[in-house]
Design a protein around this motif. Structure first.
Motif, mmCIF file in Angstrom:
data_model
loop_
_atom_site.group_PDB
_atom_site.id
_atom_site.type_symbol
_atom_site.label_atom_id
_atom_site.label_comp_id
_atom_site.label_asym_id
_atom_site.label_seq_id
_atom_site.Cartn_x
_atom_site.Cartn_y
_atom_site.Cartn_z
ATOM 1 N N ALA A 14 0.820 -0.978 0.032
ATOM 2 C CA ALA A 14 0.063 0.051 0.001
ATOM 3 C C ALA A 14 0.920 1.233 0.089
ATOM 4 O O ALA A 14 0.356 2.129 -0.622
ATOM 5 C CB ALA A 14 -0.961 -0.125 1.289
ATOM 6 N N SER A 15 2.144 1.263 0.540
ATOM 7 C CA SER A 15 2.923 2.486 0.727
ATOM 8 C C SER A 15 3.218 2.832 -0.664
ATOM 9 O O SER A 15 3.251 4.060 -0.910
ATOM 10 C CB SER A 15 4.001 2.057 1.407
ATOM 11 N N LEU A 16 3.416 2.199 -1.678
ATOM 12 C CA LEU A 16 3.782 2.463 -2.972
ATOM 13 C C LEU A 16 2.727 3.091 -3.724
ATOM 14 O O LEU A 16 2.867 4.330 -4.336
ATOM 15 C CB LEU A 16 4.611 1.352 -3.967
ATOM 16 N N VAL A 33 0.160 1.271 -10.545
ATOM 17 C CA VAL A 33 -0.913 0.871 -10.997
ATOM 18 C C VAL A 33 -1.018 -0.472 -10.134
ATOM 19 O O VAL A 33 -0.285 -1.569 -10.244
ATOM 20 C CB VAL A 33 -0.960 0.698 -12.619
ATOM 21 N N ALA A 34 -2.389 -0.652 -9.677
ATOM 22 C CA ALA A 34 -2.751 -1.849 -8.831
ATOM 23 C C ALA A 34 -3.372 -2.758 -10.132
ATOM 24 O O ALA A 34 -4.306 -2.539 -10.808
ATOM 25 C CB ALA A 34 -3.823 -1.679 -7.715
ATOM 26 N N ASP A 35 -2.771 -4.058 -10.120
ATOM 27 C CA ASP A 35 -3.230 -4.896 -11.325
ATOM 28 C C ASP A 35 -4.352 -5.838 -10.546
ATOM 29 O O ASP A 35 -4.190 -7.123 -10.045
ATOM 30 C CB ASP A 35 -1.951 -5.657 -11.469
ATOM 31 N N LEU A 36 -5.582 -5.096 -10.627
ATOM 32 C CA LEU A 36 -6.634 -5.842 -10.074
ATOM 33 C C LEU A 36 -6.942 -6.979 -11.150
ATOM 34 O O LEU A 36 -7.722 -7.736 -10.636
ATOM 35 C CB LEU A 36 -7.553 -4.860 -9.753
ATOM 36 N N SER A 37 -6.989 -6.784 -12.342
ATOM 37 C CA SER A 37 -7.119 -7.932 -13.251
ATOM 38 C C SER A 37 -6.615 -9.146 -12.818
ATOM 39 O O SER A 37 -7.091 -10.239 -12.805
ATOM 40 C CB SER A 37 -6.598 -7.570 -14.638
ATOM 41 N N SER A 38 -5.089 -9.175 -12.412
ATOM 42 C CA SER A 38 -4.734 -10.397 -11.973
ATOM 43 C C SER A 38 -5.127 -10.852 -10.989
ATOM 44 O O SER A 38 -5.439 -12.140 -10.656
ATOM 45 C CB SER A 38 -3.068 -10.179 -12.204
ATOM 46 N N GLN A 52 -6.235 -11.308 2.366
ATOM 47 C CA GLN A 52 -6.459 -10.414 3.384
ATOM 48 C C GLN A 52 -5.207 -9.250 3.084
ATOM 49 O O GLN A 52 -5.632 -7.956 3.196
ATOM 50 C CB GLN A 52 -6.337 -10.752 4.831
ATOM 51 N N ASP A 53 -4.115 -9.889 2.908
ATOM 52 C CA ASP A 53 -3.048 -8.879 2.577
ATOM 53 C C ASP A 53 -3.293 -7.970 1.460
ATOM 54 O O ASP A 53 -3.079 -6.754 1.512
ATOM 55 C CB ASP A 53 -1.816 -9.382 2.650
ATOM 56 N N SER A 54 -3.925 -8.578 0.514
ATOM 57 C CA SER A 54 -4.137 -7.854 -0.825
ATOM 58 C C SER A 54 -5.375 -6.816 -0.514
ATOM 59 O O SER A 54 -5.229 -5.609 -0.999
ATOM 60 C CB SER A 54 -4.822 -8.982 -1.860
ATOM 61 N N LEU A 55 -6.372 -7.234 0.257
ATOM 62 C CA LEU A 55 -7.150 -6.257 0.676
ATOM 63 C C LEU A 55 -6.519 -4.882 1.385
ATOM 64 O O LEU A 55 -7.006 -3.800 1.245
ATOM 65 C CB LEU A 55 -8.478 -6.974 1.430
ATOM 66 N N ASN A 56 -5.733 -5.281 2.317
ATOM 67 C CA ASN A 56 -5.158 -4.231 2.994
ATOM 68 C C ASN A 56 -4.288 -3.162 2.155
ATOM 69 O O ASN A 56 -4.229 -2.233 2.299
ATOM 70 C CB ASN A 56 -4.241 -4.940 4.052
ATOM 71 N N ALA A 57 -3.441 -3.914 1.167
ATOM 72 C CA ALA A 57 -2.990 -3.218 0.249
ATOM 73 C C ALA A 57 -3.383 -2.336 -0.518
ATOM 74 O O ALA A 57 -3.102 -1.249 -0.787
ATOM 75 C CB ALA A 57 -1.907 -4.072 -0.363
ATOM 76 N N TYR A 58 -4.515 -2.785 -1.216
ATOM 77 C CA TYR A 58 -5.164 -2.081 -2.004
ATOM 78 C C TYR A 58 -6.842 -2.016 -2.036
ATOM 79 O O TYR A 58 -7.678 -1.933 -2.957
ATOM 80 C CB TYR A 58 -5.187 -3.173 -3.448
#
Length: 328
Positions: A14-16, A33-38, A52-58
Protein backbone atom coordinates in the motif's frame (compact mmCIF):
# COMPACT_ATOMS: atom_id res chain seq x y z
CA UNK A 1 0.71 -14.43 -16.03
CA UNK A 2 2.17 -10.99 -15.39
CA UNK A 3 3.56 -11.59 -11.88
CA UNK A 4 3.32 -14.21 -9.19
CA UNK A 5 0.55 -13.77 -6.65
CA UNK A 6 2.81 -12.84 -3.76
CA UNK A 7 5.00 -10.40 -5.67
CA UNK A 8 2.00 -8.79 -7.31
CA UNK A 9 -0.31 -8.43 -4.36
CA UNK A 10 2.07 -7.97 -1.46
CA UNK A 11 5.54 -6.78 -2.43
CA UNK A 12 4.42 -3.50 -3.98
CA UNK A 13 2.37 -2.77 -0.89
CA UNK A 14 0.00 0.00 0.00
CA UNK A 15 2.86 2.40 0.67
CA UNK A 16 3.88 2.49 -2.99
CA UNK A 17 0.40 3.28 -4.24
CA UNK A 18 -0.19 5.77 -1.48
CA UNK A 19 2.91 7.58 -2.73
CA UNK A 20 1.47 7.91 -6.23
CA UNK A 21 1.47 11.72 -6.10
CA UNK A 22 5.26 11.86 -5.86
CA UNK A 23 7.03 12.13 -9.21
CA UNK A 24 10.36 10.43 -9.98
CA UNK A 25 12.89 11.96 -12.33
CA UNK A 26 11.59 12.42 -15.92
CA UNK A 27 13.75 9.64 -17.36
CA UNK A 28 12.23 7.09 -14.95
CA UNK A 29 8.67 8.37 -14.64
CA UNK A 30 6.29 5.63 -13.48
CA UNK A 31 2.89 5.90 -11.85
CA UNK A 32 2.03 2.85 -9.69
CA UNK A 33 -0.93 0.80 -10.88
CA UNK A 34 -2.74 -1.89 -8.88
CA UNK A 35 -3.15 -4.99 -11.05
CA UNK A 36 -6.71 -5.92 -10.05
CA UNK A 37 -7.16 -7.83 -13.28
CA UNK A 38 -4.63 -10.44 -12.13
CA UNK A 39 -5.82 -10.29 -8.54
CA UNK A 40 -9.41 -11.07 -9.56
CA UNK A 41 -8.19 -13.84 -11.85
CA UNK A 42 -6.45 -15.59 -8.96
CA UNK A 43 -8.47 -14.50 -5.95
CA UNK A 44 -10.53 -17.66 -5.53
CA UNK A 45 -7.41 -19.83 -5.28
CA UNK A 46 -5.33 -17.61 -2.99
CA UNK A 47 -4.68 -18.56 0.65
CA UNK A 48 -6.75 -16.57 3.19
CA UNK A 49 -3.76 -14.57 4.42
CA UNK A 50 -2.81 -13.49 0.91
CA UNK A 51 -6.40 -12.42 0.30
CA UNK A 52 -6.43 -10.32 3.44
CA UNK A 53 -3.04 -8.79 2.70
CA UNK A 54 -4.27 -7.89 -0.79
CA UNK A 55 -7.31 -6.18 0.66
CA UNK A 56 -5.15 -4.24 3.09
CA UNK A 57 -2.79 -3.14 0.30
CA UNK A 58 -5.38 -2.15 -2.29
CA UNK A 59 -8.59 -1.44 -0.41
CA UNK A 60 -9.40 1.90 -2.17
CA UNK A 61 -8.87 0.34 -5.60
CA UNK A 62 -10.82 -2.82 -4.76
CA UNK A 63 -13.64 -0.81 -3.18
CA UNK A 64 -13.96 1.36 -6.28
CA UNK A 65 -13.89 -1.68 -8.54
CA UNK A 66 -16.52 -3.62 -6.59
CA UNK A 67 -18.74 -0.54 -6.42
CA UNK A 68 -18.79 -0.65 -10.23
CA UNK A 69 -19.21 -4.37 -10.83
CA UNK A 70 -21.46 -5.34 -7.92
CA UNK A 71 -22.72 -2.13 -6.35
CA UNK A 72 -22.11 -3.60 -2.92
CA UNK A 73 -19.50 -3.56 -0.17
CA UNK A 74 -16.22 -5.42 -0.40
CA UNK A 75 -16.51 -8.90 1.08
CA UNK A 76 -14.42 -12.00 0.63
CA UNK A 77 -17.40 -13.93 -0.72
CA UNK A 78 -18.15 -11.23 -3.32
CA UNK A 79 -14.56 -11.25 -4.50
CA UNK A 80 -14.52 -15.04 -4.76
CA UNK A 81 -17.74 -14.92 -6.79
CA UNK A 82 -16.35 -12.27 -9.11
CA UNK A 83 -13.15 -14.23 -9.68
CA UNK A 84 -15.29 -17.03 -11.14
CA UNK A 85 -17.52 -14.70 -13.19
CA UNK A 86 -17.88 -15.10 -16.98
CA UNK A 87 -16.18 -11.75 -17.59
CA UNK A 88 -13.03 -12.84 -15.76
CA UNK A 89 -12.91 -16.28 -17.36
CA UNK A 90 -13.64 -14.89 -20.83
CA UNK A 91 -11.19 -11.98 -20.98
CA UNK A 92 -8.34 -12.42 -18.53
CA UNK A 93 -6.22 -14.93 -20.48
CA UNK A 94 -6.23 -12.64 -23.52
CA UNK A 95 -5.54 -9.59 -21.34
CA UNK A 96 -2.49 -11.40 -19.95
CA UNK A 97 -1.22 -12.26 -23.43
CA UNK A 98 -1.71 -8.77 -24.89
CA UNK A 99 -0.44 -7.01 -21.77
CA UNK A 100 2.14 -9.32 -20.15
CA UNK A 101 3.35 -6.46 -17.95
CA UNK A 102 1.91 -3.23 -16.58
CA UNK A 103 5.16 -1.32 -17.04
CA UNK A 104 3.82 0.28 -20.23
CA UNK A 105 0.71 1.49 -18.41
CA UNK A 106 2.66 2.90 -15.47
CA UNK A 107 5.07 4.64 -17.85
CA UNK A 108 2.27 6.11 -19.98
CA UNK A 109 0.45 7.43 -16.92
CA UNK A 110 3.64 8.93 -15.53
CA UNK A 111 4.49 10.57 -18.85
CA UNK A 112 0.98 12.01 -19.29
CA UNK A 113 0.89 13.44 -15.77
CA UNK A 114 4.40 14.89 -15.99
CA UNK A 115 3.87 16.34 -19.47
CA UNK A 116 0.50 17.75 -18.45
CA UNK A 117 2.03 19.45 -15.44
CA UNK A 118 4.84 20.94 -17.54
CA UNK A 119 2.20 22.34 -19.92
CA UNK A 120 0.27 23.89 -17.05
CA UNK A 121 -2.56 21.36 -16.89
CA UNK A 122 -4.01 20.76 -13.44
CA UNK A 123 -4.47 17.00 -13.59
CA UNK A 124 -5.43 15.61 -10.16
CA UNK A 125 -3.35 12.82 -8.70
CA UNK A 126 -5.33 9.62 -8.21
CA UNK A 127 -4.86 5.98 -7.44
CA UNK A 128 -4.85 3.74 -10.51
CA UNK A 129 -6.00 0.20 -11.16
CA UNK A 130 -5.90 -2.11 -14.17
CA UNK A 131 -9.14 -4.08 -14.28
CA UNK A 132 -11.25 -6.42 -16.35
CA UNK A 133 -14.99 -5.82 -16.37
CA UNK A 134 -18.02 -5.87 -18.66
CA UNK A 135 -18.92 -2.19 -18.61
CA UNK A 136 -18.82 -0.07 -21.81
CA UNK A 137 -16.41 2.52 -20.36
CA UNK A 138 -12.75 1.88 -21.12
CA UNK A 139 -11.67 4.32 -18.41
CA UNK A 140 -13.82 5.04 -15.38
CA UNK A 141 -13.33 7.37 -12.42
CA UNK A 142 -14.76 6.15 -9.13
CA UNK A 143 -14.11 8.15 -5.97
CA UNK A 144 -10.34 8.83 -5.99
CA UNK A 145 -9.54 5.88 -8.27
CA UNK A 146 -9.09 5.67 -12.03
CA UNK A 147 -10.06 2.24 -13.36
CA UNK A 148 -8.47 1.22 -16.66
CA UNK A 149 -10.25 -1.71 -18.32
CA UNK A 150 -7.53 -3.55 -20.24
CA UNK A 151 -10.12 -5.80 -21.88
CA UNK A 152 -11.16 -2.77 -23.96
CA UNK A 153 -7.81 -2.77 -25.80
CA UNK A 154 -7.28 -6.31 -27.06
CA UNK A 155 -7.24 -5.51 -30.78
CA UNK A 156 -10.07 -5.00 -33.32
CA UNK A 157 -10.10 -8.67 -34.31
CA UNK A 158 -10.61 -10.00 -30.78
CA UNK A 159 -13.66 -12.35 -30.97
CA UNK A 160 -15.18 -10.78 -27.88
CA UNK A 161 -15.76 -7.57 -29.85
CA UNK A 162 -17.59 -9.28 -32.73
CA UNK A 163 -20.95 -7.74 -31.83
CA UNK A 164 -19.54 -4.23 -31.82
CA UNK A 165 -19.84 -2.17 -35.03
CA UNK A 166 -16.63 -1.85 -37.04
CA UNK A 167 -16.19 1.84 -36.25
CA UNK A 168 -16.11 1.03 -32.54
CA UNK A 169 -13.81 -1.97 -32.86
CA UNK A 170 -11.13 0.18 -34.46
CA UNK A 171 -10.77 2.01 -31.11
CA UNK A 172 -9.97 -1.25 -29.32
CA UNK A 173 -6.28 -1.55 -30.18
CA UNK A 174 -3.51 -1.61 -27.55
CA UNK A 175 -1.94 1.36 -29.35
CA UNK A 176 -5.01 3.47 -28.55
CA UNK A 177 -4.68 2.97 -24.79
CA UNK A 178 -2.38 5.96 -24.03
CA UNK A 179 -4.62 8.25 -26.10
CA UNK A 180 -7.67 7.01 -24.20
CA UNK A 181 -5.89 7.58 -20.89
CA UNK A 182 -4.89 11.13 -21.80
CA UNK A 183 -8.31 12.07 -23.16
CA UNK A 184 -10.13 10.69 -20.12
CA UNK A 185 -7.84 12.48 -17.67
CA UNK A 186 -7.88 15.82 -19.48
CA UNK A 187 -11.57 15.83 -20.45
CA UNK A 188 -12.59 14.94 -16.89
CA UNK A 189 -10.59 17.86 -15.49
CA UNK A 190 -11.49 20.24 -18.36
CA UNK A 191 -14.97 19.22 -19.55
CA UNK A 192 -16.83 21.00 -22.33
CA UNK A 193 -18.87 23.82 -20.81
CA UNK A 194 -21.25 26.04 -22.75
CA UNK A 195 -24.68 27.59 -22.35
CA UNK A 196 -27.35 26.49 -24.86
CA UNK A 197 -26.68 29.69 -26.83
CA UNK A 198 -22.91 29.16 -26.82
CA UNK A 199 -23.02 25.46 -27.65
CA UNK A 200 -22.57 25.77 -31.40
CA UNK A 201 -20.92 23.27 -33.72
CA UNK A 202 -17.96 25.66 -33.97
CA UNK A 203 -17.62 25.81 -30.18
CA UNK A 204 -17.68 22.03 -29.92
CA UNK A 205 -15.17 21.62 -32.73
CA UNK A 206 -12.82 24.12 -31.08
CA UNK A 207 -13.04 22.20 -27.80
CA UNK A 208 -12.34 18.91 -29.58
CA UNK A 209 -9.41 20.56 -31.34
CA UNK A 210 -8.01 21.83 -28.04
CA UNK A 211 -8.41 18.37 -26.53
CA UNK A 212 -6.55 16.89 -29.50
CA UNK A 213 -3.74 19.42 -29.05
CA UNK A 214 -3.53 18.48 -25.36
CA UNK A 215 -3.28 14.78 -26.20
CA UNK A 216 -0.59 15.47 -28.77
CA UNK A 217 1.41 17.26 -26.07
CA UNK A 218 0.97 14.64 -23.36
CA UNK A 219 0.97 11.18 -24.99
CA UNK A 220 4.42 9.64 -25.53
CA UNK A 221 5.38 9.48 -29.22
CA UNK A 222 1.96 10.86 -30.17
CA UNK A 223 0.95 11.30 -33.80
CA UNK A 224 -1.83 13.40 -35.29
CA UNK A 225 -3.35 10.21 -36.70
CA UNK A 226 -3.38 8.57 -33.28
CA UNK A 227 -4.66 11.69 -31.53
CA UNK A 228 -7.59 12.07 -33.92
CA UNK A 229 -8.30 8.34 -34.06
CA UNK A 230 -8.19 7.90 -37.84
CA UNK A 231 -6.63 5.31 -40.06
CA UNK A 232 -4.14 6.54 -42.66
CA UNK A 233 -6.71 6.59 -45.47
CA UNK A 234 -9.24 8.74 -43.61
CA UNK A 235 -6.60 11.19 -42.41
CA UNK A 236 -5.25 11.49 -45.95
CA UNK A 237 -8.75 12.14 -47.33
CA UNK A 238 -9.50 14.81 -44.73
CA UNK A 239 -6.14 16.49 -45.25
CA UNK A 240 -6.50 16.58 -49.03
CA UNK A 241 -10.11 17.83 -48.96
CA UNK A 242 -9.99 20.01 -45.85
CA UNK A 243 -11.09 23.16 -47.67
CA UNK A 244 -14.01 21.38 -49.30
CA UNK A 245 -15.22 20.03 -45.95
CA UNK A 246 -14.96 23.47 -44.36
CA UNK A 247 -16.91 25.13 -47.19
CA UNK A 248 -19.63 22.48 -47.03
CA UNK A 249 -20.11 23.06 -43.30
CA UNK A 250 -20.44 26.81 -43.87
CA UNK A 251 -22.71 26.44 -46.92
CA UNK A 252 -25.03 24.13 -44.96
CA UNK A 253 -25.39 26.78 -42.26
CA UNK A 254 -24.10 24.40 -39.59
CA UNK A 255 -21.18 26.36 -38.15
CA UNK A 256 -23.32 28.15 -35.57
CA UNK A 257 -25.99 25.45 -35.28
CA UNK A 258 -26.80 24.90 -31.59
CA UNK A 259 -28.41 21.48 -32.04
CA UNK A 260 -26.80 18.83 -29.85
CA UNK A 261 -27.50 16.31 -32.60
CA UNK A 262 -25.46 18.32 -35.11
CA UNK A 263 -22.47 18.51 -32.78
CA UNK A 264 -22.75 14.81 -32.03
CA UNK A 265 -22.79 13.92 -35.72
CA UNK A 266 -19.53 15.76 -36.27
CA UNK A 267 -17.62 14.86 -33.12
CA UNK A 268 -18.78 11.50 -31.75
CA UNK A 269 -17.88 8.01 -33.03
CA UNK A 270 -20.16 6.86 -35.85
CA UNK A 271 -20.02 5.06 -39.22
CA UNK A 272 -19.52 8.46 -40.92
CA UNK A 273 -21.04 11.89 -41.52
CA UNK A 274 -23.86 11.98 -44.07
CA UNK A 275 -25.52 15.38 -43.43
CA UNK A 276 -23.35 17.15 -46.02
CA UNK A 277 -23.35 16.86 -49.84
CA UNK A 278 -20.30 14.57 -49.61
CA UNK A 279 -19.80 11.66 -47.21
CA UNK A 280 -17.02 12.21 -44.68
CA UNK A 281 -15.21 10.06 -42.10
CA UNK A 282 -16.65 10.03 -38.61
CA UNK A 283 -15.57 12.77 -36.20
CA UNK A 284 -14.53 15.03 -39.07
CA UNK A 285 -15.48 17.92 -36.79
CA UNK A 286 -12.60 16.96 -34.52
CA UNK A 287 -10.23 17.21 -37.48
CA UNK A 288 -11.50 20.68 -38.42
CA UNK A 289 -11.32 21.76 -34.78
CA UNK A 290 -7.74 20.58 -34.51
CA UNK A 291 -6.80 22.42 -37.70
CA UNK A 292 -8.37 25.67 -36.43
CA UNK A 293 -6.60 25.32 -33.07
CA UNK A 294 -3.30 24.58 -34.85
CA UNK A 295 -3.75 27.74 -36.91
CA UNK A 296 -4.53 29.70 -33.74
CA UNK A 297 -1.36 28.44 -32.06
CA UNK A 298 0.70 29.57 -35.06
CA UNK A 299 -0.79 33.04 -34.71
CA UNK A 300 -0.49 33.01 -30.90
CA UNK A 301 2.58 30.92 -29.98
CA UNK A 302 2.26 31.88 -26.31
CA UNK A 303 -1.14 30.19 -26.02
CA UNK A 304 -1.26 27.54 -23.27
CA UNK A 305 -3.22 24.31 -23.05
CA UNK A 306 -5.29 25.53 -20.07
CA UNK A 307 -6.21 28.61 -22.13
CA UNK A 308 -7.23 26.51 -25.13
CA UNK A 309 -9.31 24.19 -22.92
CA UNK A 310 -11.16 27.08 -21.26
CA UNK A 311 -14.72 28.16 -22.23
CA UNK A 312 -13.42 31.67 -22.84
CA UNK A 313 -11.47 30.26 -25.80
CA UNK A 314 -13.83 27.81 -27.47
CA UNK A 315 -17.01 29.81 -26.79
CA UNK A 316 -15.54 33.14 -27.91
CA UNK A 317 -16.92 34.78 -31.05
CA UNK A 318 -13.40 36.09 -31.74
CA UNK A 319 -11.46 32.82 -31.76
CA UNK A 320 -12.11 31.87 -35.37
CA UNK A 321 -11.02 35.27 -36.67
CA UNK A 322 -7.95 35.27 -34.41
CA UNK A 323 -6.98 31.84 -35.79
CA UNK A 324 -6.79 33.14 -39.38
CA UNK A 325 -8.00 29.73 -40.51
CA UNK A 326 -8.32 29.70 -44.31
CA UNK A 327 -8.03 26.18 -45.75
CA UNK A 328 -7.55 25.94 -49.51
Amino acid sequence: MRLSSLSLYIAVGASLLAAGCTRPKPETIREPVADLSSLMRDYGTLPPKVRQDSLNAYLPEISAFMKVVSGGPVTDSMLVAWSASPVVTRFTATVDSVFPTLEFLESDLGFILDSGRRHGLDLPCRRYAAVTYGRPEAVLFVDSVMLVALNHFLGPEFPGYSRWPVYRRTEKSPENLPYALSEAMIATRYPYQATPEESTLLSRMLYEGALAAAKLATVPDATVQGVLGYDAADLSLLTEREGELWRQIIAAGLLYDTSAMTSARFTEPSPGITVLPSAWPARAGRFIGYRIVSSYIKQHPDATLPQLLSPSFYNSSQTLAQASYRPK
